[in-house]
Write a protein that holds these residues in place. Structure first.
Motif: not given
Length: 173
Positions: A72-84
């Protein structure tokens, strides 16, 4: 807010937020909200009452679930995705099999035997009354494993595309 958006937000009289990064289980949070009194415009009812409400609810849940789907678009933010990935998916929620009491699935029949009298009136006429605990115990471990495939290394990769959040907990849809 109430007049223009039709949205009422309760007054928050107090909020205590005491996160404990070193030992998260020791974190403490509390809220003191205003009374949800009908005299103040609050109401509660059972179930959704119109087709439009059902559609709006399902649309909202679909958007919530889709937001965190892999790709999803959320995963385009690599830092946020890694934190999740690091902070949520591994631990998931308290229902995750890895977080349950050791051998919990071997205690279902015993638990049923000690608790079944609480619902005797409602269930004793049913065929499964006497052996429900044994029957549930016989499938508990496998059902837990399949219901939470991200806790099972050999299933994790196969099910990752279905992973999402459900009401603040991680799961698959």
């Amino acid at each position: 807010m109430i007049e223009k958006a039709g949205l009422r937000i309760p007054k928050c009289y107090d909020a205590k937020l005491l996160p404990n990064a070193a030992n998260p289980i020791e974190s403490k949070f509390s809220l003191l909200l205003e009374d949800f009194a009908p005299l103040d415009g609050w109401s509660q009812r059972w179930l959704l009452q119109s087709e439009d409400e059902v559609k709006a609810t399902l649309t909202t849940f679909a958007k919530l679930h889709a937001f965190f789907w892999n790709g999803s678009n959320f995963y385009k933010d690599k830092e946020a995705a890694a934190e999740l990935e690091d902070g949520v998916w591994e631990s998931a929620s308290y229902v995750q099999p890895k977080l349950q009491t050791l051998n919990q699935c071997q205690n279902v029949a015993t638990g049923w035997a000690s608790s079944k009298l609480k619902c005797q009136k409602e269930l004793e006429s049913l065929d499964y009354w006497d052996n429900l605990g044994d029957r549930l115990e016989s499938v508990a471990e496998e059902n837990g494993r399949l219901a939470h495939p991200f806790a099972v290394d050999e299933l994790k990769d196969e099910y990752i595309k279905y992973r999402t959040f459900t009401h603040g907990k991680s799961a698959y849809a």
